[in-house]
Design an enzyme around this catalytic site. Structure first.
Site, short mmCIF file in Angstrom:
data_model
loop_
_atom_site.label_atom_id
_atom_site.label_comp_id
_atom_site.label_asym_id
_atom_site.label_seq_id
_atom_site.Cartn_x
_atom_site.Cartn_y
_atom_site.Cartn_z
N CYS A 261 3.78 -5.91 -5.85
CA CYS A 261 2.66 -5.50 -5.01
C CYS A 261 1.96 -6.72 -4.40
O CYS A 261 2.50 -7.38 -3.53
CB CYS A 261 1.72 -4.61 -5.80
SG CYS A 261 0.65 -3.59 -4.74
N HIS A 353 5.40 -0.38 -7.39
CA HIS A 353 5.02 -0.53 -8.80
C HIS A 353 6.14 -0.04 -9.71
O HIS A 353 6.23 1.14 -10.03
CB HIS A 353 3.75 0.27 -9.09
CG HIS A 353 2.51 -0.31 -8.49
ND1 HIS A 353 1.31 -0.40 -9.17
CD2 HIS A 353 2.27 -0.84 -7.27
CE1 HIS A 353 0.40 -0.95 -8.38
NE2 HIS A 353 0.97 -1.22 -7.23
N GLU A 355 6.49 -0.36 -12.82
CA GLU A 355 6.06 0.11 -14.15
C GLU A 355 5.93 1.62 -14.17
O GLU A 355 5.85 2.24 -15.24
CB GLU A 355 4.75 -0.56 -14.56
CG GLU A 355 3.49 0.07 -14.01
CD GLU A 355 3.30 -0.21 -12.53
OE1 GLU A 355 2.63 0.58 -11.85
OE2 GLU A 355 3.86 -1.21 -12.03
#
Length: 401
Positions: A261, A353, A355
């Site tokens: 990001c 992202h 994650e």
């Protein structure tokens, strides 16, 4: 006893558009950049993502709050949004993991919100006109005149040019020990990092050293980390010159790098590319991105209003002397750059992202790619530093003499 009816509230955009609804969360006044998030789920992860600092977030999903809130799904220590816009807040919390209601958390955090407005109409307007400054007014502030409210909105700070890293970063170093088989350490520059990111790095065998955004390149190199990681975060990458120079210094020291990001935008700047503000950004958990190396399309979680200006479908030369660079991922909706891969130094990044907190897990493999890159780099270094074995033939000949 009947529940009390929330007081009136109004959402005001800087172009003068007004949307009347009901107060949701805390009452009062708030000003920020109005953006929309398209995720059908994951409102808790959205609210606690530091990348939303300074922004008034509109949820495009119409029904919000039905699963409540809990401590386990927090992506940071607090709610970061400047304001919150929903259509239909749930009147009942129904989930076995819930510990409290969303409304309770909004009130406790002082987050001014609004409900009961046509969020689809606001979303379509922002898609056409672009993200813009906005304000939510409720309680006594709802009684301000239209002109006073609009003046307050237009007096707010534009997101372009803002450096917000200092507002969201940790103030002190802290460590997260490896939970998988240890392979080394990673220095994480906290620009608004999410808890899930740190956990995934630890699971890949990294001792995670989380550092404040004020750290210097020299302090990072003194730690002798196996790798460097730049996190997500809010603000304009064009206002983060210190972090760009820090990254250039560490890259020149041949330390492997992974950024996500904001960390992708800063790698782009470090390599010599520019960045620019998107009309309304990418936010939500349903953005289609293609991995150029595999041709695989991934559904990914996003939260960014800026992007890297780099050419697609060609290899570029870094203007800063870091060798060849390629765009590794791009968004299939609008061809925005979503990843960079350095071909001559151990560094790569993605704009989204991986994650996948509250989102799809399609991109989770990137943490494995990072681990493999560090292991390969470690093996190469060890092989280079190992002393040469004696030549057995020469030793034999010497004995014969």
């Amino acid at each position: 006893m009947a529940a009390s009816i929330p007081s009136p509230a109004v959402l005001v955009l800087e172009d003068g558009s007004r949307y009347r609804g009901r107060a949701y969360g805390a009452e009062g006044r708030t000003v920020g950049e109005a953006v929309f998030s398209t995720g059908m789920t994951g409102y808790q992860e959205t609210l606690t993502d530091p990348s939303y600092a300074g922004q008034i977030v509109l949820q495009t999903a119409p029904h919000i709050g039905n699963t409540g809130m809990n401590d386990e799904d927090m992506e940071s220590s607090k709610i970061w949004v400047a304001g919150y816009i929903v259509r239909d807040p749930s009147r009942v919390v129904s989930n076995f993991r819930s510990e409290r209601s969303l409304d309770d958390d909004l009130v406790a955090s002082g987050v001014v919100g609004i409900s009961g407005i046509d969020t689809r109409a606001v979303t379509r307007h922002l898609r056409s006109a672009g993200a813009m400054r906005a304000g939510i007014f409720s309680g006594a502030d709802a009684a301000l005149s239209d002109g006073e409210q609009l003046e307050l909105v237009r007096g707010g700070v534009e997101m372009a040019g803002q450096n917000l890293s200092g507002a969201v970063s940790t103030q002190e170093r802290y460590d997260v020990p490896a939970t998988g088989e240890r392979i080394g350490s990673v220095a994480v520059l906290d620009l608004g990092v999410k808890t899930s990111t740190l956990n995934f790095l630890a699971e890949r065998g990294f001792d995670v050293v989380v550092l404040p955004q004020t750290v210097t390149a020299e302090e990072i190199l003194e730690l002798e980390p196996s790798a460097l990681f730049f996190s997500n975060g809010p603000g304009d990458p064009g206002a983060s010159d210190h972090h760009v120079e820090l990254l250039r210094t560490v890259l020149r020291a041949d330390v492997p790098y992974f950024g996500i990001c904001f960390g992708n935008q800063l790698l782009g700047r470090a390599l010599g590319f520019g960045t620019y503000k998107l009309p309304f950004g990418h936010r939500g958990i349903n953005q289609p991105v293609i991995d150029v190396s595999t041709g695989r399309v991934e559904i990914t979680a996003h939260n960014h209003g800026f992007a890297v200006d780099a050419p697609l479908h060609e290899v570029s030369d870094s203007a800063e002397g870091f060798g060849r660079v390629e765009v590794s991922h791009y968004d299939l909706n609008d061809n925005v750059v979503e990843g960079l891969n350095c071909l001559d130094i151990p560094a790569f990044s993605v704009q989204y992202h991986p994650e996948s907190a509250a989102g799809p897990h399609d991109a989770n493999y990137l943490f494995d790619r990072f681990r493999d890159m560090v292991l390969a780099r470690t093996s190469t270094s060890e092989a280079t530093e190992a002393p040469e074995a004696p030549d057995e033939t020469e030793a034999t000949d010497g004995d014969q003499n």
